[in-house]
Structures are given as C-alpha cells and as structure tokens.
Design a protein around this motif. Structure first.
Motif, PDB file in Angstrom:
ATOM      1  N   VAL A  31     -69.474  15.909 -24.413  1.00 44.23           N
ATOM      2  CA  VAL A  31     -69.626  15.434 -25.792  1.00 44.23           C
ATOM      3  C   VAL A  31     -68.313  14.974 -26.414  1.00 44.23           C
ATOM      4  CG1 VAL A  31     -71.614  16.942 -26.109  1.00 44.23           C
ATOM      5  CG2 VAL A  31     -69.353  17.748 -26.813  1.00 44.23           C
ATOM      6  N   ALA A  32     -67.271  14.853 -25.631  1.00 45.22           N
ATOM      7  CA  ALA A  32     -65.961  14.442 -26.151  1.00 45.22           C
ATOM      8  C   ALA A  32     -66.060  13.119 -26.896  1.00 45.22           C
ATOM      9  CB  ALA A  32     -64.958  14.331 -25.014  1.00 45.22           C
ATOM     10  N   GLY A  33     -65.376  13.047 -28.035  1.00 46.15           N
ATOM     11  CA  GLY A  33     -65.414  11.836 -28.846  1.00 46.15           C
ATOM     12  C   GLY A  33     -64.946  10.601 -28.111  1.00 46.15           C
ATOM     13  N   SER A  59     -77.002  12.970 -23.226  1.00 45.19           N
ATOM     14  CA  SER A  59     -77.629  13.835 -24.235  1.00 45.19           C
ATOM     15  C   SER A  59     -78.716  14.698 -23.609  1.00 45.19           C
ATOM     16  CB  SER A  59     -78.186  13.000 -25.397  1.00 45.19           C
ATOM     17  OG  SER A  59     -79.168  12.087 -24.973  1.00 45.19           O
ATOM     18  N   ARG A  60     -79.455  14.148 -22.652  1.00 44.30           N
ATOM     19  CA  ARG A  60     -80.471  14.962 -21.969  1.00 44.30           C
ATOM     20  C   ARG A  60     -79.821  16.095 -21.183  1.00 44.30           C
ATOM     21  NH1 ARG A  60     -82.676   9.762 -21.247  1.00 44.30           N
ATOM     22  NH2 ARG A  60     -81.842   9.594 -19.127  1.00 44.30           N
ATOM     23  N   LEU A 100     -73.786   2.671 -21.735  1.00 44.88           N
ATOM     24  CA  LEU A 100     -74.729   3.445 -22.548  1.00 44.88           C
ATOM     25  C   LEU A 100     -74.820   4.907 -22.139  1.00 44.88           C
ATOM     26  CD1 LEU A 100     -77.514   0.734 -22.795  1.00 44.88           C
ATOM     27  CD2 LEU A 100     -75.898   1.390 -24.580  1.00 44.88           C
ATOM     28  N   ASP A 101     -74.338   5.248 -20.951  1.00 48.58           N
ATOM     29  CA  ASP A 101     -74.362   6.627 -20.490  1.00 48.58           C
ATOM     30  C   ASP A 101     -72.964   7.221 -20.361  1.00 48.58           C
ATOM     31  OD1 ASP A 101     -77.181   7.178 -20.185  1.00 48.58           O
ATOM     32  OD2 ASP A 101     -77.184   5.750 -18.534  1.00 48.58           O
ATOM     33  N   ALA A 102     -71.983   6.609 -21.010  1.00 48.33           N
ATOM     34  CA  ALA A 102     -70.608   7.124 -20.934  1.00 48.33           C
ATOM     35  C   ALA A 102     -70.449   8.414 -21.725  1.00 48.33           C
ATOM     36  CB  ALA A 102     -69.619   6.076 -21.440  1.00 48.33           C
ATOM     37  N   GLY A 103     -71.240   8.577 -22.797  1.00 43.61           N
ATOM     38  CA  GLY A 103     -71.120   9.751 -23.658  1.00 43.61           C
ATOM     39  C   GLY A 103     -72.265   9.775 -24.651  1.00 43.61           C
ATOM     40  N   ARG A 139     -66.263   5.098 -25.886  1.00 42.16           N
ATOM     41  CA  ARG A 139     -66.455   4.154 -24.770  1.00 42.16           C
ATOM     42  C   ARG A 139     -67.818   3.482 -24.843  1.00 42.16           C
ATOM     43  NH1 ARG A 139     -66.050   7.017 -19.398  1.00 42.16           N
ATOM     44  NH2 ARG A 139     -66.870   4.990 -18.737  1.00 42.16           N
ATOM     45  N   VAL A 140     -68.837   4.225 -25.266  1.00 41.62           N
ATOM     46  CA  VAL A 140     -70.168   3.623 -25.412  1.00 41.62           C
ATOM     47  C   VAL A 140     -70.091   2.432 -26.352  1.00 41.62           C
ATOM     48  CG1 VAL A 140     -72.528   3.980 -26.216  1.00 41.62           C
ATOM     49  CG2 VAL A 140     -71.350   5.815 -24.975  1.00 41.62           C
TER      50      VAL A 140
END
Length: 324
Positions: A265-267, A245-246, A279-282, A272-273
């Motif tokens: 930003v793919a769903g 997100s950053r 936590l950083d997959a998306g 996966r998160v």
C-alpha cells in the motif's frame, strides 16, 4: 444559475468542488475547474516542499484569475511533513480558501482567519461536522460511505448522512461520495446540501494529469469495482478493485496486520498507477461513482453539463411532477 450558501460564502459561480486528491490536485486541473466556475483545490502535500507548493500556486495563477484553494490533510505520522511550513506557504501566497482534512483544524484556524482565508473542513460523520462548526470553520464537506479514500468507520451513505448533517448544521455544507452528474447534484441539494464535492469524476477529465489508461479503466468500471481495505485496522479506505487491493483484503482476512501489507500500500506504488498507467502497480482511490462515469470530458464540458441538466431537472422534470 444555481445560487446557494456555498457559492455566496466561498465566492464561486457554481456549487461544484474538486477536492484535494493526492498526486492529482495540480495546477492544470485546478485551473480548469476554476475557469469553468467551480472550486478546485491544489493538494499541498503532492508538492514535496513548501517552496514547491508556492511555485504550484503561482503556476495556477498563471492559468486562471478565478478563485481556487489549497487542500492540506494533516494525519498522524512517524515522520510528519512540516505542516506549519506548508500552512505558512499557503498564507504567504495569498490563497483565500483552504480545504482541511484529517485531524482537527482548530490549531491553524486563527492563522487562516487572520489572513482572510475561509476554511472548508472534510468530515465523515455528523459529530465531526458539528465539532468543526464549533471550532469555527466556514463550511464542511460531508463524505458519505460511497466516497473514495477514507469514508470513516460509521458506514453511513449519503442518502442518510447528508440530511442528518443538514438538520443540525448552521454553516454551508457540501456533499461528497457517489456524485458524478446532475442527478447527484440535484439530489444533494434536495437533501439539504449547498453543493457537491467530486473526486473520482474529476479524476476522469481531460485536464486530470493521470495516465489515460487509468481514466479508461474508470469508464470501464462499474459501481462494483472497488475494495474496502484496512477494515480490520479501523482505518477503512475505498480503493479501486485490482490485483493489489484484492491481495490486501485477503491478507487482512487471514489475520494480517499493517506490517504485512505496508509494502503493497506504499504511496509511491499508488503514484506509479497514476503516472505510469500500470493499473496493478499499487492501490489507488476510486469511489462507487465509477458506475456513473461513461466519458472523459473537459472540466468545462462536465461542469456546464451538470449545471444545465440540474437546472432542467429542477425547473422542468421535477416541477412537472407537482400538480395543483
């Protein structure tokens, strides 16, 4: 017992709602909320086909005999899902409450109402709530700027938005955004709402089928740990603060367009998160209510605690403030 226009209209015990959440609104969570006296919503589009939605509704019925609903969010898309088929699956399955979001629900309202279905429409502004009332929905859920997901583009927090909507609406209204405990419930009722909707708080319950590491991160996070993405695209979304997100915010600030962040930003990456705990997959939705969440209770424990503490606040603490 907290009895409101919302509990009476929608036939539930407590004025507490678990709204639709992509990849999260599944049978176990929805049934747990229902069994605790709240109103839970299956997320229709989490199910890949209308037939699989029928199966998820049937599975929920095996877990509860209490009222529950289905959320269907209709948004513009290059390759839209077969919305009409999902709507038909809801009707065929005998569901009696639907939460709509995204576009105007008016085209589908006659089909829902002919089937005896009550419709709760999610809005982010007073004008949208009035429009929903005008076209004939049975209730609205008004989302303040504090909420996870899409808060609209007006940036109006609940402290203003809830009473502004309550002043002009005639139908039941529930409040969403920044609510995670009894204090939020009592505040919403005082501001004119008939109940509350919670997303982030229900993410962080034992029956929520997301990875434990995500729940623990929500507990660890504060109200400062979100990011607003898609601001430059007039499609603002509040998501958890993480590496992805950053990066999206940085690209936007540098003048990037949606094509520049599409892959980030793919769903599927957000899924996966929740499912793998990376936590950083998306990107993944989380609201400011993270700052009020300090444990991972069962839905029954959460709802019972909220209701009992709300009753105590109303009948004892607040009553004691008033003097003759």
């Amino acid at each position: 017992m907290l009895r409101t226009r919302f509990t009476e209209t929608f036939g539930v015990e407590h004025p507490i709602v678990q709204g639709g959440m992509m990849w999260v609104g599944r049978a176990e969570l929805v049934a747990a909320v229902a069994n605790a006296g709240g109103l839970g919503f299956i997320t229709a589009l989490t199910q890949p086909t209308p037939d699989e939605l029928r199966n998820e509704i049937a599975r929920t019925r095996e877990l509860t005999d209490k009222p529950f609903g289905v959320n269907i969010t209709i948004l513009p898309s290059i390759n839209p899902p077969p919305y009409a088929e999902y709507v038909q699956a809801i009707i065929d399955s005998g569901v009696k409450i639907v939460e709509t979001a995204g576009s105007n629900p008016e085209p589908y309202l006659p089909y829902y109402h002919d089937a005896g279905i009550k419709v709760l429409h999610k809005c982010t502004s007073v004008r949208h709530a009035l429009k929903a009332q005008h076209v004939g929905v049975d209730g609205v859920s008004i989302d303040g700027f504090e909420c996870a997901g899409h808060p609209g583009e007006d940036d109006i927090p609940g402290l203003i938005l809830i009473p502004a909507a309550a002043r002009v609406l005639d139908i039941p209204m529930i409040a969403s955004g920044g609510i995670a405990d009894a204090r939020g419930l009592v505040a919403a009722l005082a501001l004119g709402a008939d109940g509350v909707n919670m997303g982030t708080r229900f993410l962080c319950t034992r029956e929520s089928a997301i990875d434990q590491k995500v729940k623990e991160q929500i507990v660890a996070n504060s109200e400062l740990d979100t990011q607003l993405i898609f601001r430059t695209m007039r499609n603002t979304a509040r998501v958890a603060d993480n590496e992805i997100s950053r990066k999206v915010v940085e690209i936007e600030k540098a003048g990037g367009k949606f094509e520049d962040v599409r892959e980030l930003v793919a769903g599927a990456r957000g899924r996966r998160v929740f499912e793998e705990g990376d936590l950083d997959a998306g990107i993944w939705s989380a609201g400011l209510a993270q700052g009020l969440i300090h444990d991972i209770p069962s839905c029954a424990e959460l709802i019972e605690r909220m209701v009992s503490e709300a009753e105590e606040l109303i009948t004892a603490r607040l009553a004691d403030i008033v003097t003759a």
